[in-house]
Design a protein around this motif. Structure first.
Motif, PDB file in Angstrom:
ATOM      1  N   VAL A   1      42.659  58.740  17.121  1.00 32.74           N
ATOM      2  CA  VAL A   1      42.871  57.786  16.019  1.00 32.74           C
ATOM      3  C   VAL A   1      42.762  58.505  14.679  1.00 32.74           C
ATOM      4  O   VAL A   1      43.578  58.277  13.779  1.00 32.74           O
ATOM      5  N   ALA A   2      41.774  59.372  14.556  1.00 27.34           N
ATOM      6  CA  ALA A   2      41.613  60.114  13.306  1.00 27.34           C
ATOM      7  C   ALA A   2      42.817  61.018  13.050  1.00 27.34           C
ATOM      8  O   ALA A   2      43.292  61.123  11.913  1.00 27.34           O
TER       9      ALA A   2
ATOM     10  N   LEU B   1      45.201  60.652   9.804  1.00 25.62           N
ATOM     11  CA  LEU B   1      45.380  61.764   8.878  1.00 25.62           C
ATOM     12  C   LEU B   1      46.847  62.164   8.749  1.00 25.62           C
ATOM     13  O   LEU B   1      47.331  62.446   7.650  1.00 25.62           O
ATOM     14  N   SER B   2      47.563  62.175   9.848  1.00 29.89           N
ATOM     15  CA  SER B   2      48.982  62.537   9.769  1.00 29.89           C
ATOM     16  C   SER B   2      49.784  61.450   9.048  1.00 29.89           C
ATOM     17  O   SER B   2      50.707  61.757   8.284  1.00 29.89           O
ATOM     18  N   THR B   3      49.408  60.178   9.240  1.00 33.69           N
ATOM     19  CA  THR B   3      50.077  59.099   8.523  1.00 33.69           C
ATOM     20  C   THR B   3      49.799  59.200   7.027  1.00 33.69           C
ATOM     21  O   THR B   3      50.711  59.036   6.205  1.00 33.69           O
ATOM     22  N   ALA B   4      48.557  59.486   6.663  1.00 28.76           N
ATOM     23  CA  ALA B   4      48.216  59.649   5.248  1.00 28.76           C
ATOM     24  C   ALA B   4      48.966  60.841   4.656  1.00 28.76           C
ATOM     25  O   ALA B   4      49.451  60.774   3.518  1.00 28.76           O
ATOM     26  N   GLY B   5      49.094  61.908   5.402  1.00 30.34           N
ATOM     27  CA  GLY B   5      49.835  63.069   4.923  1.00 30.34           C
ATOM     28  C   GLY B   5      51.297  62.749   4.685  1.00 30.34           C
ATOM     29  O   GLY B   5      51.885  63.176   3.688  1.00 30.34           O
ATOM     30  N   LEU B   6      51.893  61.983   5.591  1.00 29.47           N
ATOM     31  CA  LEU B   6      53.296  61.595   5.407  1.00 29.47           C
ATOM     32  C   LEU B   6      53.462  60.685   4.196  1.00 29.47           C
ATOM     33  O   LEU B   6      54.466  60.779   3.473  1.00 29.47           O
ATOM     34  N   LEU B   7      52.499  59.799   3.973  1.00 25.17           N
ATOM     35  CA  LEU B   7      52.567  58.925   2.801  1.00 25.17           C
ATOM     36  C   LEU B   7      52.474  59.742   1.508  1.00 25.17           C
ATOM     37  O   LEU B   7      53.212  59.478   0.552  1.00 25.17           O
ATOM     38  N   VAL B   8      51.606  60.722   1.479  1.00 23.73           N
ATOM     39  CA  VAL B   8      51.482  61.572   0.295  1.00 23.73           C
ATOM     40  C   VAL B   8      52.777  62.335   0.070  1.00 23.73           C
ATOM     41  O   VAL B   8      53.266  62.425  -1.063  1.00 23.73           O
ATOM     42  N   LEU B   9      53.357  62.892   1.123  1.00 22.26           N
ATOM     43  CA  LEU B   9      54.626  63.597   0.977  1.00 22.26           C
ATOM     44  C   LEU B   9      55.732  62.663   0.501  1.00 22.26           C
ATOM     45  O   LEU B   9      56.589  63.057  -0.301  1.00 22.26           O
ATOM     46  N   GLY B  10      55.734  61.431   0.969  1.00 24.10           N
ATOM     47  CA  GLY B  10      56.727  60.460   0.521  1.00 24.10           C
ATOM     48  C   GLY B  10      56.591  60.139  -0.950  1.00 24.10           C
ATOM     49  O   GLY B  10      57.583  60.072  -1.686  1.00 24.10           O
TER      50      GLY B  10
END
Length: 54
Positions: free
Chosen positions: A6-7, A11-20
């Motif tokens: 889950v972590a 973290l990967s979802t948050a990273g993709l949001l930041v890149l977006g």
């Protein structure tokens, strides 16, 4: 074990949001720069036209 999965997903979802967000900001800056370059090109064309007139 399940918490680590889950972590990792969070973290990967948050990273993709930041890149977006960064991609959108870059796109907006490129649009603004292109608009400024177009305006400068028009101004230079007008100035050169005035200089070439007798």
């Amino acid at each position: 074990m399940p918490w680590t999965v889950v972590a990792a997903v969070l973290l990967s979802t948050a990273g993709l949001l930041v890149l977006g967000v960064l991609a959108v900001r870059l796109w907006l800056d490129v649009r603004r720069l292109a608009r400024e370059v177009g305006t400068a090109a028009k101004a230079l064309a007008e100035a050169s036209g005035e200089l070439s007139r007798p």
